[in-house]
Design an enzyme around this catalytic site. Structure first.
Site, PDB file in Angstrom:
ATOM      1  N   ASN A   8       0.943 -12.080  16.971  1.00 52.56           N
ATOM      2  CA  ASN A   8       0.483 -11.686  15.682  1.00 52.56           C
ATOM      3  C   ASN A   8       1.469 -12.655  14.925  1.00 52.56           C
ATOM      4  O   ASN A   8       2.767 -12.295  14.422  1.00 52.56           O
ATOM      5  CB  ASN A   8       0.660 -10.347  15.473  1.00 52.56           C
ATOM      6  N   ARG A  92      -3.981 -12.028  17.246  1.00 49.28           N
ATOM      7  CA  ARG A  92      -4.652 -11.145  16.141  1.00 49.28           C
ATOM      8  C   ARG A  92      -4.994 -12.334  14.931  1.00 49.28           C
ATOM      9  O   ARG A  92      -3.924 -12.939  14.609  1.00 49.28           O
ATOM     10  CB  ARG A  92      -3.438 -10.285  15.533  1.00 49.28           C
ATOM     11  N   HIS A 181      -7.823  -3.948   8.792  1.00 51.28           N
ATOM     12  CA  HIS A 181      -7.546  -2.964   9.682  1.00 51.28           C
ATOM     13  C   HIS A 181      -8.381  -2.707  10.870  1.00 51.28           C
ATOM     14  O   HIS A 181      -8.391  -1.516  11.329  1.00 51.28           O
ATOM     15  CB  HIS A 181      -7.054  -1.620   9.323  1.00 51.28           C
ATOM     16  N   LEU A 210      -2.868   4.706   7.287  1.00 51.63           N
ATOM     17  CA  LEU A 210      -1.986   4.947   5.868  1.00 51.63           C
ATOM     18  C   LEU A 210      -0.761   4.248   6.511  1.00 51.63           C
ATOM     19  O   LEU A 210       0.184   4.973   6.973  1.00 51.63           O
ATOM     20  CB  LEU A 210      -1.862   6.316   5.614  1.00 51.63           C
ATOM     21  N   GLY A 211      -0.725   2.929   6.186  1.00 51.39           N
ATOM     22  CA  GLY A 211       0.636   2.107   6.570  1.00 51.39           C
ATOM     23  C   GLY A 211       1.124   1.543   5.284  1.00 51.39           C
ATOM     24  O   GLY A 211       0.949   2.277   4.077  1.00 51.39           O
ATOM     25  N   ASN A 212       1.849   0.508   4.971  1.00 48.39           N
ATOM     26  CA  ASN A 212       2.017  -0.231   3.820  1.00 48.39           C
ATOM     27  C   ASN A 212       0.802  -0.584   3.283  1.00 48.39           C
ATOM     28  O   ASN A 212       0.781  -0.366   1.939  1.00 48.39           O
ATOM     29  CB  ASN A 212       2.983  -1.386   4.277  1.00 48.39           C
ATOM     30  N   GLY A 213       0.180  -1.180   3.763  1.00 48.55           N
ATOM     31  CA  GLY A 213      -1.496  -1.322   3.401  1.00 48.55           C
ATOM     32  C   GLY A 213      -1.957  -0.025   3.931  1.00 48.55           C
ATOM     33  O   GLY A 213      -1.638   0.350   4.961  1.00 48.55           O
ATOM     34  N   ARG A 242      -0.052  -2.061  -3.423  1.00 47.68           N
ATOM     35  CA  ARG A 242      -1.274  -2.430  -4.039  1.00 47.68           C
ATOM     36  C   ARG A 242      -1.986  -1.291  -4.875  1.00 47.68           C
ATOM     37  O   ARG A 242      -1.561  -0.126  -4.392  1.00 47.68           O
ATOM     38  CB  ARG A 242      -2.107  -2.866  -3.001  1.00 47.68           C
ATOM     39  N   ARG A 286       9.256   7.273   2.523  1.00 44.62           N
ATOM     40  CA  ARG A 286      10.434   8.410   2.582  1.00 44.62           C
ATOM     41  C   ARG A 286      11.385   8.538   1.309  1.00 44.62           C
ATOM     42  O   ARG A 286      11.620   9.469   0.991  1.00 44.62           O
ATOM     43  CB  ARG A 286      11.364   7.807   3.665  1.00 44.62           C
ATOM     44  N   GLY A 332       2.060   4.064   9.858  1.00 41.40           N
ATOM     45  CA  GLY A 332       3.468   4.749   9.468  1.00 41.40           C
ATOM     46  C   GLY A 332       3.366   6.220   8.722  1.00 41.40           C
ATOM     47  O   GLY A 332       4.091   7.123   9.234  1.00 41.40           O
ATOM     48  N   GLU A 335       1.224   8.786  10.532  1.00 46.22           N
ATOM     49  CA  GLU A 335       1.345   9.438  11.801  1.00 46.22           C
ATOM     50  C   GLU A 335       2.900  10.282  11.678  1.00 46.22           C
ATOM     51  O   GLU A 335       3.231  11.064  12.077  1.00 46.22           O
ATOM     52  CB  GLU A 335       1.978   8.187  12.773  1.00 46.22           C
ATOM     53  N   GLU A 385      -2.712  -1.235  18.057  1.00 48.75           N
ATOM     54  CA  GLU A 385      -3.666  -2.574  17.873  1.00 48.75           C
ATOM     55  C   GLU A 385      -3.242  -3.698  18.856  1.00 48.75           C
ATOM     56  O   GLU A 385      -4.109  -4.129  19.451  1.00 48.75           O
ATOM     57  CB  GLU A 385      -3.164  -3.276  16.414  1.00 48.75           C
TER      58      GLU A 385
END
Ligand code: ADP
Length: 399
Positions: A8, A92, A181, A210-213, A242, A286, A332, A335, A385
């Site tokens: 990737n 990827r 995604h 639901l991650g950074n993106g 974003r 966090r 992230g 989970e 992934e």
């Protein structure tokens, strides 16, 4: 016994994993950072061993991948005795436009098609293509497969992917919703079917990555009905940095007020907005949760706005699917974000979505978080992934 290397490539970094495909086990994973910059470094972890760090100048992706390949056959930290044990490489790739609805073996035609998509993903496709070219040079004869972020969403119908702007922009320039995604949404939706004890073809799921993106997808019988990211990954949910959905008229307004160019505002919408923009604290949940518990009102506002947007899409997708069997949380925040999952699911009970507060106290493991009575199951599923890419690669190469 085939080993598959998953690659990737980003603009100055690359991530890799090697998986053994008969048992689908991870053998090692690693990361190269600062490619083409001062201080390039490779961090490699063989399963069950300490991390191995190697610093060396790496002026481009080819040098980086050469170091990765050397590490893979390293006498202590390696996972193969020779390169011939690596049977295939899965790459990827972010954007395959409308050309590919599934993973494909990489040929010259495929590379050309991905090059044709560069204007749609100017930041992502070029490094992806560099990674492919480097592997082809360094591993001649090893079959390679492309796995695309957009592919899974190609089942969407025009009534979901066409924007209400002059139709010619679609036909001339390919302006439409693509979605991203896809590999993650596909992986967790397949796992959801397993957890529900049904075939993929029988289930309707809403997957929240639901991650950074961040993006959310409505899936019916293994086909994507709708997804929240659009022409670019800027649309849809509020994200770390974003903005997600906004009134497009804001762009011109801010350009005028601040004397900025459209490109500058676009950059702000990508990098300085989202929960970072609202809270002024951080893009990391966090930090935001921490600030909110200490009374930072904008941090609290950011959490509420984020949760409301996810809830908004869950409602929309429940309507588009005419009900769902499950809602999946992954990536992230999905989970690990116990508080965020609670905020999102709170007040959805009349739609049949009922979170069990006790079961929700979980992180990073496959688990059903809903109450026994909840008609819609709420599933926590860690995404993977790389495994999906390796599986596609293995299947395409062996068939
Ligand atoms: P990427 O899209 O870069 O792969 P990840 O899937 O790793 O991102 O997600 C990163 C996000 O997950 C960060 O915003 C971080 O705040 C969030 N996250 C990670 N761990 C936790 C946690 N324990 N509690 C809340 N949020 C978390």
């Amino acid at each position: 016994m085939m080993k598959v290397l998953v690659i990737n490539c980003g603009s100055s970094s690359l991530k890799y994993q090697v998986l053994e495909m008969e048992a689908e086990t991870l053998l090692c994973k690693g990361l190269v950072e600062r490619i083409g910059l001062e201080g390039s470094v490779l961090k490699h972890e063989k399963v069950g061993m300490d991390r191995y760090t190697m610093k060396a100048p790496m002026k481009d992706h080819k040098e980086a991948i050469a170091h990765v390949l050397e590490t893979l056959v390293h006498e202590t930290y390696g996972v193969a005795t020779g390169m011939d044990e690596i049977g295939a490489v899965g790459h990827r790739v972010v954007h395959a436009g409308e050309k590919y609805a599934s993973s494909v073996r990489i040929t010259d035609d495929v590379i050309q098609a991905l090059q044709d998509c560069v204007s749609l993903a100017p930041l992502h496709n070029p490094p992806n293509l560099l990674g492919i070219a480097a592997c082809q040079e360094l591993m001649p004869g090893t079959p390679m497969v492309g796995v695309f972020d957009t592919a899974f969403h190609q089942t969407m119908l025009p009534e979901y992917y066409i924007y209400a702007i002059p139709y010619e922009y679609y036909t001339q320039y390919g302006v439409r919703r693509y979605g991203f995604h896809g590999t993650s949404h596909r992986y967790v939706s397949e796992r959801a079917a397993v957890m529900l004890g049904k075939d993929v073809s029988e289930v309707k799921v809403i997957t929240c990555h639901l991650g950074n993106g961040a993006s959310i997808t409505a899936i019916d019988g293994g086909r994507v009905i709708d997804t929240s990211m659009g022409f670019t990954p800027l649309e849809g949910l509020v994200m770390g940095t974003r903005c997600g959905d906004i009134d497009p008229a804001i762009i011109d307004f801010i350009c005028q007020k601040e004397g900025l160019t459209i490109a500058e505002v676009n950059n702000i919408l990508n990098k300085k907005s989202g929960v970072l923009g609202i809270s002024g604290v951080s893009s990391d949940f966090r930090d935001i949760e921490e600030a909110a518990t200490h009374g930072n009102e904008r941090a609290e506002l950011a959490l509420k706005i984020y949760a409301n947007k996810v809830k908004f899409y869950i409602g929309a997708y429940m309507a588009e699917l005419n009900g769902a069997d499950a809602i999946v949380f992954t990536a992230g925040l999905g989970e690990n974000g116990i508080l965020m999952r609670k905020m999102i699911c709170n007040g959805l009970e009349n739609l049949g979505v009922s979170l069990c507060p006790k079961r929700n106290e979980a992180r990073g493991q496959e688990k059903d978080l809903s109450t026994d009575e909840s008609p819609v199951r709420i599933l926590l599923i860690p995404t993977n992934e790389e495994l999906m890419i390796a599986k596609d690669t293995y299947e395409i190469i062996t068939n």
